[in-house]
Design an enzyme around this catalytic site. Sequence first.
Site, mmCIF file in Angstrom:
data_model
loop_
_atom_site.group_PDB
_atom_site.id
_atom_site.type_symbol
_atom_site.label_atom_id
_atom_site.label_comp_id
_atom_site.label_asym_id
_atom_site.label_seq_id
_atom_site.Cartn_x
_atom_site.Cartn_y
_atom_site.Cartn_z
ATOM 1 N N ASP A 1 -3.480 21.382 -8.428
ATOM 2 C CA ASP A 1 -3.953 19.807 -8.395
ATOM 3 C C ASP A 1 -4.896 19.792 -8.819
ATOM 4 O OD1 ASP A 1 -1.499 20.530 -6.756
ATOM 5 O OD2 ASP A 1 -2.888 19.426 -5.173
ATOM 6 N N LYS B 1 0.299 12.817 -6.941
ATOM 7 C CA LYS B 1 -0.088 12.970 -6.021
ATOM 8 C C LYS B 1 -1.255 12.148 -5.655
ATOM 9 C CE LYS B 1 -3.899 16.050 -3.614
ATOM 10 N NZ LYS B 1 -4.531 17.182 -3.864
ATOM 11 N N LYS C 1 2.990 14.106 -3.317
ATOM 12 C CA LYS C 1 2.578 14.466 -2.286
ATOM 13 C C LYS C 1 0.900 13.626 -2.122
ATOM 14 C CE LYS C 1 -1.142 18.098 -1.767
ATOM 15 N NZ LYS C 1 -2.445 18.900 -2.148
#
Length: 225
Positions: free
Chosen positions: A89, A154, A183
């Site tokens: 991430d 995300k 996400k």
Amino acid sequence: MKLEKYIDHTLLKADATLDAIEKLCKEAAEYRFASVCINPTYVTKANELLKDSDVKVCTVIGFPLGANVTDVKIYEAKNALAEGATELDYVLNISDVKNGEFDRVQTEMAAFVGLKDDHPGLVIKVILETCYLTDLEIEKVCEIAKNTKIDFVKTSTGFGSGGATEEAVALMKAAAGSEVEVKASGGVRTKGDAEKYIQLGATRIGTSNGVGIISLTDQTSGSGY
């Protein structure tokens, strides 16, 4: 719905101890979460603890500001992959977005996607930190994500001025389409929170309260990353 499979069980606090990481990994294996999300310094330990489970080891790159140059982020990513991470991430360079330097955003995103050539099955998630972006900026980054074939966009680091919102998740899903997953993270504390974002199209939930979320009662003991 197997709610546990949506959850990245997360501990990214600066003062996280080895005992706390071991507890996180034990919970993740017990509840069969999608992954643990931890700082890079604990990737090796998490990989050891979870080697006999199907829980993925996710770590963060360029965290939490995204302000490192791309070469530094890629070095950090390669090191994490060598130590056993299977999901990354990374925080995009928010200043590049605010400055309209979208070619730089795309070049960096493509560099991360390029890591997949030597790491089959690697999952890359780009953290937008939507609390700092306009709707148009969010849409533009999501379009770049589609163009580069990144796996996820995300919402948040959990360390910015705000976390996931219904508006941001819905906008990201609409802009990313079916090619890129979403996400939601930051302030996701309860089962209701998680289900709300899943209904809006999120396929991963980043939270420090994974155990509470999948329990019968909506606990709020986690920090809500």
